[in-house]
Motif scaffolding. Structure first.
Motif, PDB file in Angstrom:
ATOM      1  N   ILE A 133      10.295  -3.534   5.900  1.00 56.25           N
ATOM      2  CA  ILE A 133      11.185  -2.752   5.045  1.00 56.25           C
ATOM      3  C   ILE A 133      10.552  -2.715   3.662  1.00 56.25           C
ATOM      4  O   ILE A 133      10.222  -3.756   3.085  1.00 56.25           O
ATOM      5  N   TYR A 134      10.363  -1.512   3.159  1.00 51.57           N
ATOM      6  CA  TYR A 134       9.771  -1.337   1.836  1.00 51.57           C
ATOM      7  C   TYR A 134      10.814  -0.742   0.895  1.00 51.57           C
ATOM      8  O   TYR A 134      11.580   0.132   1.299  1.00 51.57           O
ATOM      9  N   PRO A 135      10.830  -1.162  -0.367  1.00 54.76           N
ATOM     10  CA  PRO A 135      11.644  -0.450  -1.346  1.00 54.76           C
ATOM     11  C   PRO A 135      11.186   1.007  -1.334  1.00 54.76           C
ATOM     12  O   PRO A 135      10.003   1.289  -1.123  1.00 54.76           O
ATOM     13  N   SER A 136      12.114   1.912  -1.540  1.00 48.88           N
ATOM     14  CA  SER A 136      11.779   3.325  -1.377  1.00 48.88           C
ATOM     15  C   SER A 136      12.212   4.182  -2.546  1.00 48.88           C
ATOM     16  O   SER A 136      13.200   3.893  -3.212  1.00 48.88           O
ATOM     17  N   ILE A 137      11.462   5.252  -2.728  1.00 57.30           N
ATOM     18  CA  ILE A 137      11.892   6.341  -3.601  1.00 57.30           C
ATOM     19  C   ILE A 137      12.400   7.420  -2.661  1.00 57.30           C
ATOM     20  O   ILE A 137      11.679   7.864  -1.760  1.00 57.30           O
ATOM     21  N   VAL A 164      10.886   1.307 -10.085  1.00 59.18           N
ATOM     22  CA  VAL A 164       9.667   0.824  -9.441  1.00 59.18           C
ATOM     23  C   VAL A 164       8.735   0.226 -10.491  1.00 59.18           C
ATOM     24  O   VAL A 164       8.171  -0.851 -10.299  1.00 59.18           O
ATOM     25  N   GLU A 165       8.589   0.928 -11.595  1.00 67.49           N
ATOM     26  CA  GLU A 165       7.701   0.436 -12.653  1.00 67.49           C
ATOM     27  C   GLU A 165       8.274  -0.817 -13.314  1.00 67.49           C
ATOM     28  O   GLU A 165       7.555  -1.765 -13.584  1.00 67.49           O
ATOM     29  N   LYS A 166       9.574  -0.809 -13.571  1.00 69.18           N
ATOM     30  CA  LYS A 166      10.201  -1.969 -14.198  1.00 69.18           C
ATOM     31  C   LYS A 166      10.018  -3.224 -13.338  1.00 69.18           C
ATOM     32  O   LYS A 166       9.770  -4.314 -13.848  1.00 69.18           O
ATOM     33  N   LEU A 167      10.086  -3.046 -12.018  1.00 69.85           N
ATOM     34  CA  LEU A 167       9.941  -4.171 -11.096  1.00 69.85           C
ATOM     35  C   LEU A 167       8.476  -4.447 -10.726  1.00 69.85           C
ATOM     36  O   LEU A 167       8.195  -5.380  -9.975  1.00 69.85           O
ATOM     37  N   LEU A 197       6.488  -2.913  -8.747  1.00 69.02           N
ATOM     38  CA  LEU A 197       6.254  -2.840  -7.304  1.00 69.02           C
ATOM     39  C   LEU A 197       4.888  -2.233  -7.021  1.00 69.02           C
ATOM     40  O   LEU A 197       4.480  -1.273  -7.670  1.00 69.02           O
ATOM     41  N   LYS A 198       4.209  -2.792  -6.051  1.00 70.98           N
ATOM     42  CA  LYS A 198       2.884  -2.303  -5.674  1.00 70.98           C
ATOM     43  C   LYS A 198       2.909  -1.487  -4.379  1.00 70.98           C
ATOM     44  O   LYS A 198       2.050  -0.661  -4.161  1.00 70.98           O
ATOM     45  N   LYS A 199       3.903  -1.759  -3.509  1.00 71.09           N
ATOM     46  CA  LYS A 199       4.040  -1.048  -2.239  1.00 71.09           C
ATOM     47  C   LYS A 199       5.448  -0.493  -2.121  1.00 71.09           C
ATOM     48  O   LYS A 199       6.422  -1.228  -2.341  1.00 71.09           O
ATOM     49  N   ILE A 200       5.531   0.778  -1.760  1.00 72.68           N
ATOM     50  CA  ILE A 200       6.831   1.419  -1.558  1.00 72.68           C
ATOM     51  C   ILE A 200       6.720   2.397  -0.391  1.00 72.68           C
ATOM     52  O   ILE A 200       5.629   2.724   0.063  1.00 72.68           O
ATOM     53  N   SER A 201       7.862   2.876   0.062  1.00 74.83           N
ATOM     54  CA  SER A 201       7.931   4.031   0.952  1.00 74.83           C
ATOM     55  C   SER A 201       8.373   5.207   0.101  1.00 74.83           C
ATOM     56  O   SER A 201       9.005   5.034  -0.960  1.00 74.83           O
ATOM     57  N   LEU A 202       8.058   6.394   0.574  1.00 76.18           N
ATOM     58  CA  LEU A 202       8.393   7.604  -0.176  1.00 76.18           C
ATOM     59  C   LEU A 202       9.028   8.608   0.772  1.00 76.18           C
ATOM     60  O   LEU A 202       8.444   8.956   1.798  1.00 76.18           O
ATOM     61  N   PHE A 203      10.237   9.056   0.432  1.00 76.18           N
ATOM     62  CA  PHE A 203      10.963  10.027   1.244  1.00 76.18           C
ATOM     63  C   PHE A 203      11.054  11.342   0.472  1.00 76.18           C
ATOM     64  O   PHE A 203      11.802  11.448  -0.496  1.00 76.18           O
ATOM     65  N   LYS A 242       0.353   0.902  -5.829  1.00 73.63           N
ATOM     66  CA  LYS A 242      -1.023   1.003  -5.344  1.00 73.63           C
ATOM     67  C   LYS A 242      -1.068   1.498  -3.902  1.00 73.63           C
ATOM     68  O   LYS A 242      -2.094   1.980  -3.443  1.00 73.63           O
ATOM     69  N   GLU A 243       0.059   1.330  -3.199  1.00 74.93           N
ATOM     70  CA  GLU A 243       0.065   1.667  -1.778  1.00 74.93           C
ATOM     71  C   GLU A 243       1.421   2.235  -1.369  1.00 74.93           C
ATOM     72  O   GLU A 243       2.469   1.709  -1.759  1.00 74.93           O
ATOM     73  N   ILE A 244       1.351   3.308  -0.581  1.00 76.26           N
ATOM     74  CA  ILE A 244       2.554   3.899   0.016  1.00 76.26           C
ATOM     75  C   ILE A 244       2.277   3.994   1.513  1.00 76.26           C
ATOM     76  O   ILE A 244       1.839   5.033   2.013  1.00 76.26           O
ATOM     77  N   PRO A 245       2.491   2.894   2.245  1.00 75.70           N
ATOM     78  CA  PRO A 245       2.130   2.870   3.656  1.00 75.70           C
ATOM     79  C   PRO A 245       2.889   3.889   4.501  1.00 75.70           C
ATOM     80  O   PRO A 245       2.374   4.370   5.502  1.00 75.70           O
ATOM     81  N   HIS A 246       4.121   4.224   4.099  1.00 71.10           N
ATOM     82  CA  HIS A 246       4.949   5.153   4.864  1.00 71.10           C
ATOM     83  C   HIS A 246       5.463   6.263   3.950  1.00 71.10           C
ATOM     84  O   HIS A 246       5.978   6.007   2.861  1.00 71.10           O
ATOM     85  N   VAL A 247       5.315   7.505   4.426  1.00 69.37           N
ATOM     86  CA  VAL A 247       5.841   8.668   3.708  1.00 69.37           C
ATOM     87  C   VAL A 247       6.617   9.533   4.686  1.00 69.37           C
ATOM     88  O   VAL A 247       6.114   9.872   5.756  1.00 69.37           O
ATOM     89  N   HIS A 248       7.848   9.875   4.316  1.00 66.21           N
ATOM     90  CA  HIS A 248       8.605  10.855   5.100  1.00 66.21           C
ATOM     91  C   HIS A 248       8.206  12.234   4.565  1.00 66.21           C
ATOM     92  O   HIS A 248       8.444  12.547   3.398  1.00 66.21           O
ATOM     93  N   ILE A 249       7.564  13.026   5.418  1.00 61.64           N
ATOM     94  CA  ILE A 249       7.021  14.315   4.987  1.00 61.64           C
ATOM     95  C   ILE A 249       7.981  15.455   5.299  1.00 61.64           C
ATOM     96  O   ILE A 249       8.962  15.285   6.016  1.00 61.64           O
ATOM     97  N   ARG A 250       7.630  16.623   4.749  1.00 62.11           N
ATOM     98  CA  ARG A 250       8.436  17.840   4.909  1.00 62.11           C
ATOM     99  C   ARG A 250       7.646  18.902   5.656  1.00 62.11           C
ATOM    100  O   ARG A 250       6.422  18.872   5.692  1.00 62.11           O
TER     101      ARG A 250
END
Length: 118
Positions: free
Chosen positions: A10-14, A28-31, A33-39, A61-69
């Motif tokens: 489970i990754y924190p997500s935008i 994300v910047e305040k925390l 975070l180096k790894k997130i998911s992006l939806f 630095k890393e977005i291992p998972h991206v929900h694409i359109r």
């Protein structure tokens, strides 16, 4: 399998659906975070470019998972893979047909839903 390792975490997500992605980028910047998911569920091309630009100014630095359109193009996936080392993509089932010829086809997983955006 790398995909299974990524999908089992489970990754924190935008998230762009019903939320303020700008505030999430700030969080994300305040925390730091180096790894997130992006939806990217509800944002078109121009808005996605703004998101990518905002993320460049964060600790991510890393977005291992991206929900694409459905309207994303191969060069956009290339950017995510090369700049953020994205390895796994998800997409709503009704739009997978847009990526059947993508070189990333084997890295795209189907999100089963009823086709309704809420």
């Amino acid at each position: 399998m790398i995909e299974n390792k990524i999908l089992s975490k489970i990754y924190p997500s935008i998230v762009t659906c019903g939320s303020d992605w700008r505030k999430m980028v700030k969080d994300v910047e305040k925390l730091k975070l180096k790894k997130i998911s992006l939806f990217l569920t509800t944002v078109g091309t121009r808005e996605r470019q703004k998101i990518y630009q905002a993320l460049k100014n964060t600790s991510v630095k890393e977005i291992p998972h991206v929900h694409i359109r459905h309207d994303m193009v191969e060069t956009e996936l290339d950017f995510l893979v090369s700049f953020y080392r994205s390895k796994v993509f998800t997409i709503h089932f009704q739009y997978f047909k847009n990526f059947t010829r993508s070189k990333y086809k084997k890295q795209i997983y189907i999100e089963n839903n009823d086709g309704q955006h809420r």
